[in-house]
Write an enzyme that holds these catalytic residues in place. Structure first.
Site, PDB file in Angstrom:
ATOM      1  N   LYS A 103     -32.953 -89.972   1.424  1.00 11.26           N
ATOM      2  CA  LYS A 103     -33.714 -90.781   0.473  1.00 11.26           C
ATOM      3  C   LYS A 103     -32.922 -91.979  -0.016  1.00 11.26           C
ATOM      4  O   LYS A 103     -33.497 -93.004  -0.341  1.00 11.26           O
ATOM      5  CB  LYS A 103     -34.229 -89.935  -0.687  1.00 11.26           C
ATOM      6  CG  LYS A 103     -33.184 -89.188  -1.441  1.00 11.26           C
ATOM      7  CD  LYS A 103     -33.818 -88.390  -2.554  1.00 11.26           C
ATOM      8  CE  LYS A 103     -32.800 -87.583  -3.301  1.00 11.26           C
ATOM      9  NZ  LYS A 103     -32.427 -86.346  -2.599  1.00 11.26           N
TER      10      LYS A 103
ATOM     11  N   LYS B 275     -28.392 -89.905   9.104  1.00 15.40           N
ATOM     12  CA  LYS B 275     -29.329 -88.841   8.727  1.00 15.40           C
ATOM     13  C   LYS B 275     -30.507 -89.424   7.951  1.00 15.40           C
ATOM     14  O   LYS B 275     -30.361 -90.459   7.271  1.00 15.40           O
ATOM     15  CB  LYS B 275     -28.618 -87.759   7.907  1.00 15.40           C
ATOM     16  CG  LYS B 275     -28.267 -88.153   6.487  1.00 15.40           C
ATOM     17  CD  LYS B 275     -27.939 -86.944   5.601  1.00 15.40           C
ATOM     18  CE  LYS B 275     -27.775 -87.424   4.160  1.00 15.40           C
ATOM     19  NZ  LYS B 275     -27.706 -86.379   3.168  1.00 15.40           N
TER      20      LYS B 275
ATOM     21  N   LYS C 181     -21.407 -92.730  -1.172  1.00 13.80           N
ATOM     22  CA  LYS C 181     -22.351 -93.178  -2.198  1.00 13.80           C
ATOM     23  C   LYS C 181     -21.692 -94.145  -3.186  1.00 13.80           C
ATOM     24  O   LYS C 181     -22.289 -95.152  -3.556  1.00 13.80           O
ATOM     25  CB  LYS C 181     -22.942 -91.975  -2.941  1.00 13.80           C
ATOM     26  CG  LYS C 181     -23.928 -91.207  -2.081  1.00 13.80           C
ATOM     27  CD  LYS C 181     -24.684 -90.159  -2.853  1.00 13.80           C
ATOM     28  CE  LYS C 181     -25.645 -89.424  -1.912  1.00 13.80           C
ATOM     29  NZ  LYS C 181     -26.355 -88.342  -2.549  1.00 13.80           N
TER      30      LYS C 181
HETATM   31  N1  AQP Z   1     -31.583 -85.432   7.261  1.00 15.99           N
HETATM   32  C1  AQP Z   1     -31.386 -84.153   6.956  1.00 15.99           C
HETATM   33  N2  AQP Z   1     -31.370 -83.211   7.939  1.00 15.99           N
HETATM   34  C2  AQP Z   1     -31.174 -81.907   7.648  1.00 15.99           C
HETATM   35  N3  AQP Z   1     -31.010 -81.445   6.385  1.00 15.99           N
HETATM   36  C3  AQP Z   1     -31.031 -82.338   5.370  1.00 15.99           C
HETATM   37  N4  AQP Z   1     -30.902 -82.207   4.026  1.00 15.99           N
HETATM   38  C4  AQP Z   1     -31.008 -83.426   3.469  1.00 15.99           C
HETATM   39  N5  AQP Z   1     -31.198 -84.370   4.402  1.00 15.99           N
HETATM   40  C5  AQP Z   1     -31.212 -83.726   5.600  1.00 15.99           C
HETATM   41  C6  AQP Z   1     -30.729 -80.929   3.341  1.00 15.99           C
HETATM   42  O1  AQP Z   1     -31.743 -80.814   2.365  1.00 15.99           O
HETATM   43  C7  AQP Z   1     -31.267 -79.978   1.309  1.00 15.99           C
HETATM   44  C8  AQP Z   1     -31.640 -80.555  -0.027  1.00 15.99           C
HETATM   45  O2  AQP Z   1     -30.882 -81.709  -0.210  1.00 15.99           O
HETATM   46  P1  AQP Z   1     -30.647 -82.389  -1.597  1.00 15.99           P
HETATM   47  O3  AQP Z   1     -31.515 -81.909  -2.626  1.00 15.99           O
HETATM   48  O4  AQP Z   1     -29.192 -82.413  -1.869  1.00 15.99           O
HETATM   49  O5  AQP Z   1     -31.131 -83.736  -1.192  1.00 15.99           O
HETATM   50  P2  AQP Z   1     -30.212 -84.792  -0.713  1.00 15.99           P
HETATM   51  O6  AQP Z   1     -29.058 -84.314   0.112  1.00 15.99           O
HETATM   52  O7  AQP Z   1     -29.909 -85.519  -1.953  1.00 15.99           O
HETATM   53  O8  AQP Z   1     -31.248 -85.464   0.212  1.00 15.99           O
HETATM   54  P3  AQP Z   1     -30.908 -86.769   0.820  1.00 15.99           P
HETATM   55  O9  AQP Z   1     -32.134 -87.411   1.263  1.00 15.99           O
HETATM   56  O10 AQP Z   1     -29.840 -86.551   1.807  1.00 15.99           O
HETATM   57  O11 AQP Z   1     -30.408 -87.535  -0.452  1.00 15.99           O
HETATM   58  P4  AQP Z   1     -29.253 -88.556  -0.541  1.00 15.99           P
HETATM   59  O12 AQP Z   1     -29.675 -89.713   0.273  1.00 15.99           O
HETATM   60  O13 AQP Z   1     -29.188 -88.830  -2.011  1.00 15.99           O
HETATM   61  O14 AQP Z   1     -28.019 -87.881  -0.011  1.00 15.99           O
HETATM   62  C9  AQP Z   1     -29.765 -79.830   1.525  1.00 15.99           C
HETATM   63  O15 AQP Z   1     -29.493 -78.550   2.032  1.00 15.99           O
HETATM   64  C10 AQP Z   1     -29.430 -80.878   2.551  1.00 15.99           C
HETATM   65  O16 AQP Z   1     -28.366 -80.468   3.380  1.00 15.99           O
END
Ligand code: AQP
Length: 332
Positions: free
Chosen positions: A198, A195, A112
């Site tokens: 967002k 993956k 990131k």
């Molecule tokens: N693609 C994915 N497949 C399976 N599990 C996923 N998680 C996120 N993306 C996937 C799981 O969702 C839970 C909540 O995650 P979070 O609130 O930490 O959201 P995040 O990781 O910020 O979601 P993103 O979309 O992955 O955000 P960015 O892009 O900012 O990193 C967690 O248990 C995560 O493992």
């Protein structure tokens, strides 16, 4: 009953399919068998800039989606992270126990921050895995249901729990990750090697649960597959098709082999159209329930207030033990 804890960020408004299949779905199942603590991690959300009004609205929206997904406040403790000040307090203690090099090795931060550049990357984003350690250890959780992307942070949690317990006195339960292999990494519909996320996915690659179902159906129908025509689960050779099979299987309960047989001799188009339909069937009531919960903010806030009260009772006890064992002088 063994205890589980997990959290989800309120950043994007809508949850995406990866969040739901990788994590939230397991949360719903685990509330039946475990003493379950689930939270909306708003303190993690502020590691990147947030509009105050939107953050507040998204925090309620996240709670509404969790209830709509099937969390039952009589079966689990649902709360907002910032309502329990012990998270930030134990977070500091954990910061003081973590090596700078150790924190620097967190791959999510490296990814990131390399995209954002160091000037727009906050120290909060750097230390967020350490706050997450505190989130988990405060509840003496035995297991943490998350997606694959969180595995390294769970390792850090285990290391710090062991370090604290050895250096001072046994204080924390050392938690295990609870990662369901099949749905641990839902991939991007357009770039099936990364993956679904967002921050990294393009709008066409990510399925947001609160979007118009028709728009999501369209994205599923135009998912990237491969030049072959055989519908077979093979993550290495056929990541796009495998992802569609995984999603289909998770949403309907049909086994992968059964799906492979059912689609033998049929083209990718048939699989995509059917999956799009199944998705719309599943997501339509989910959206309706979310809007119902949102339409009654008093009830929603009352659920969160009760959750915070239950969470605080546990968190305060753990924090007091940690402070005591480190040697902080108790306030009289
Ligand atoms: N693609 C994915 N497949 C399976 N599990 C996923 N998680 C996120 N993306 C996937 C799981 O969702 C839970 C909540 O995650 P979070 O609130 O930490 O959201 P995040 O990781 O910020 O979601 P993103 O979309 O992955 O955000 P960015 O892009 O900012 O990193 C967690 O248990 C995560 O493992």
């Amino acid at each position: 009953r063994p205890r589980v804890l997990s959290g989800i960020q309120p950043t994007a408004g809508s949850f995406h399919l990866g969040n739901y299949l990788g994590a939230v779905r397991q949360w719903v199942a685990l509330q039946q068998t475990h003493d379950a603590f689930y939270m909306v991690v708003d303190l993690h959300a502020i590691t990147v800039p947030q509009d105050p009004k939107e953050l507040r609205a998204n925090t309620r929206l996240a709670a509404a989606q969790l209830l709509a997904a099937g969390l039952d406040p009589d079966r689990c403790t649902l709360f907002v992270q910032s309502h329990v000040p012990e998270h930030a307090q134990l977070g500091w203690v954990m910061n003081c126990l973590t090596g700078f090099g150790e924190a620097s090795r967190m791959t999510q931060f490296k990814d990131k921050s390399s995209k954002q550049g160091t000037d727009s990357t906050t120290v909060g984003l750097f230390t967020y895995p350490i706050l997450q350690v505190a989130d988990i250890l405060l509840y003496q959780a035995n297991a943490v249901p998350v997606g694959e992307d969180q595995r390294q942070h769970l390792e850090l949690t285990r290391d710090l729990a062991n370090r604290f317990n050895t250096r001072y006195a046994p204080t924390f339960t050392v938690p295990d990750p609870y990662i369901v292999k099949e749905t641990a990494k839902i991939v991007d519909l357009q770039e099936p090697t990364i993956k679904m996320s967002k921050s990294a996915s393009s709008p066409k690659g990510i399925v947001n649960l609160l979007d118009e179902p028709k728009a999501s159906a369209k994205k599923i129908k135009s998912a990237v597959t491969d030049a072959d025509t055989v519908i077979r689960f093979d993550e290495k050779e056929k990541p796009g098709v495998s992802n569609l099979l995984t999603i289909y299987c998770a949403l309907t309960g049909t086994g992968i082999t059964e799906l492979e047989q059912a689609y033998e001799g049929k083209g990718y188009g048939a699989l995509k159209t059917d999956l799009a339909e199944r998705f719309v069937e599943w997501v339509t009531p989910f959206r309706e329930r979310t809007h119902e919960y949102l339409g009654d903010p008093e009830t929603l806030d009352a659920v969160l207030a009760k959750g915070a009260q239950k969470a605080r009772a546990v968190a305060a006890e753990t924090l007091a033990a940690a402070y005591e064992n480190i040697g902080l002088l108790p306030a009289k």
